[in-house]
Write a protein that holds these residues in place. Structure first.
Motif, PDB file in Angstrom:
ATOM      1  N   UNK A  75       8.914  10.342   6.490  1.00 60.17           N
ATOM      2  CA  UNK A  75       9.103   8.917   6.763  1.00 60.17           C
ATOM      3  C   UNK A  75       9.857   8.144   5.709  1.00 60.17           C
ATOM      4  N   UNK A  76      10.368   8.829   4.683  1.00 61.56           N
ATOM      5  CA  UNK A  76      11.127   8.153   3.643  1.00 61.56           C
ATOM      6  C   UNK A  76      12.544   7.854   4.121  1.00 61.56           C
ATOM      7  N   UNK A  77      13.128   6.809   3.579  1.00 69.16           N
ATOM      8  CA  UNK A  77      14.499   6.415   3.899  1.00 69.16           C
ATOM      9  C   UNK A  77      15.425   6.977   2.832  1.00 69.16           C
ATOM     10  N   UNK A  78      16.513   7.625   3.250  1.00 67.29           N
ATOM     11  CA  UNK A  78      17.388   8.313   2.316  1.00 67.29           C
ATOM     12  C   UNK A  78      18.798   7.717   2.335  1.00 67.29           C
ATOM     13  N   UNK A  79      19.355   7.508   1.150  1.00 70.26           N
ATOM     14  CA  UNK A  79      20.774   7.215   0.993  1.00 70.26           C
ATOM     15  C   UNK A  79      21.348   8.309   0.101  1.00 70.26           C
ATOM     16  N   UNK A  80      22.662   8.492   0.159  1.00 68.88           N
ATOM     17  CA  UNK A  80      23.268   9.569  -0.623  1.00 68.88           C
ATOM     18  C   UNK A  80      24.677   9.203  -1.051  1.00 68.88           C
ATOM     19  N   UNK A  81      25.088   9.792  -2.156  1.00 67.26           N
ATOM     20  CA  UNK A  81      26.472   9.713  -2.609  1.00 67.26           C
ATOM     21  C   UNK A  81      26.823  11.059  -3.218  1.00 67.26           C
TER      22      UNK A  81
END
Length: 228
Positions: free
Chosen positions: A31-37
């Protein structure tokens, strides 16, 4: 005793190669929200996974993450961390890493990160191959270097504890001293066997199968580093 409750986090991942993708799948499942670069363009894959991908580091930092997780190679971490524009952070965040050595990233983060940012060093002692059927019973090492927000840190560690990982708190020095011996033996044998070009046969003994697994694991790690 029941396990501590786990708050959902917004986790930003720096370096979205195969190992980061492997970790992100479980984080999303929880349920965690992920962003990436990443230096490579993973925008299509991230769209499929429900992850916000940023080519621009400034925009990545502005995405209001609770945790920034370094999943880069060991060699590239110094370059990556040195160009981070920390002034774009909207709030203090927990900075963590998952590198297979620990003193090096610890020292870099303490040297470069502003003092108000928390620092956690970790090493999941497994990967996409050994953890493909779940993380239960697999070891996860961590060292709380500079923690003010215990709730964020505990929620991040709970990602691994809730999957059944064997949680091992130890210093970065203790980790690297132990890893230097075990990884040397593993990589030495893997390199030797790799040069022999060994292959599985229908009559392999269990011992030979384990040696082949060492070669496969070493080759997979080398491929992961090239793709990050």
């Amino acid at each position: 005793m029941s396990p501590p409750s786990q708050n959902t986090l917004k986790i930003g991942i720096v370096g979205f190669g195969p190992f980061a993708q492997f970790l992100a799948k479980t984080m999303i499942k929880q349920g965690h929200s992920i962003t990436a670069t990443s230096r490579s363009d993973y925008s299509n894959l991230c769209t499929q996974m429900g992850i916000s991908f940023f080519r621009n580091m400034n925009e990545f930092l502005e995405s209001d993450n609770d945790v920034i997780l370094f999943c880069t190679s060991i060699l590239s971490l110094s370059q990556v961390i040195s160009i981070i524009p920390f002034n774009f952070l909207k709030k203090p965040a927990l900075f963590a890493d998952v590198l297979s050595v620990k003193e090096h990233p610890r020292d870099l983060m303490l040297q470069v990160l502003p003092h108000e940012l928390d620092v956690l060093c970790t090493h999941p002692m497994f990967g996409p191959d050994s953890g493909k059927h779940g993380w239960n019973g697999l070891s996860f090492m961590y060292d709380k270097i500079r923690i003010r927000n215990e709730d964020i840190c505990s929620s991040f560690l709970q990602i691994f504890a809730s999957e059944g990982c064997k949680m091992m708190e130890m210093t970065c020095e203790e980790h690297d001293k132990s890893a230097a011996r075990t990884q040397f033996v593993t990589h030495f044998i893997g390199r030797l066997l790799g040069q022999m070009d060994i292959e599985r046969t229908p009559i392999d003994t269990l011992g030979f199968q384990k040696l082949v697994e060492v070669v496969v694991l070493r080759n997979a790690k080398s491929k992961n580093k090239r793709l990050q």
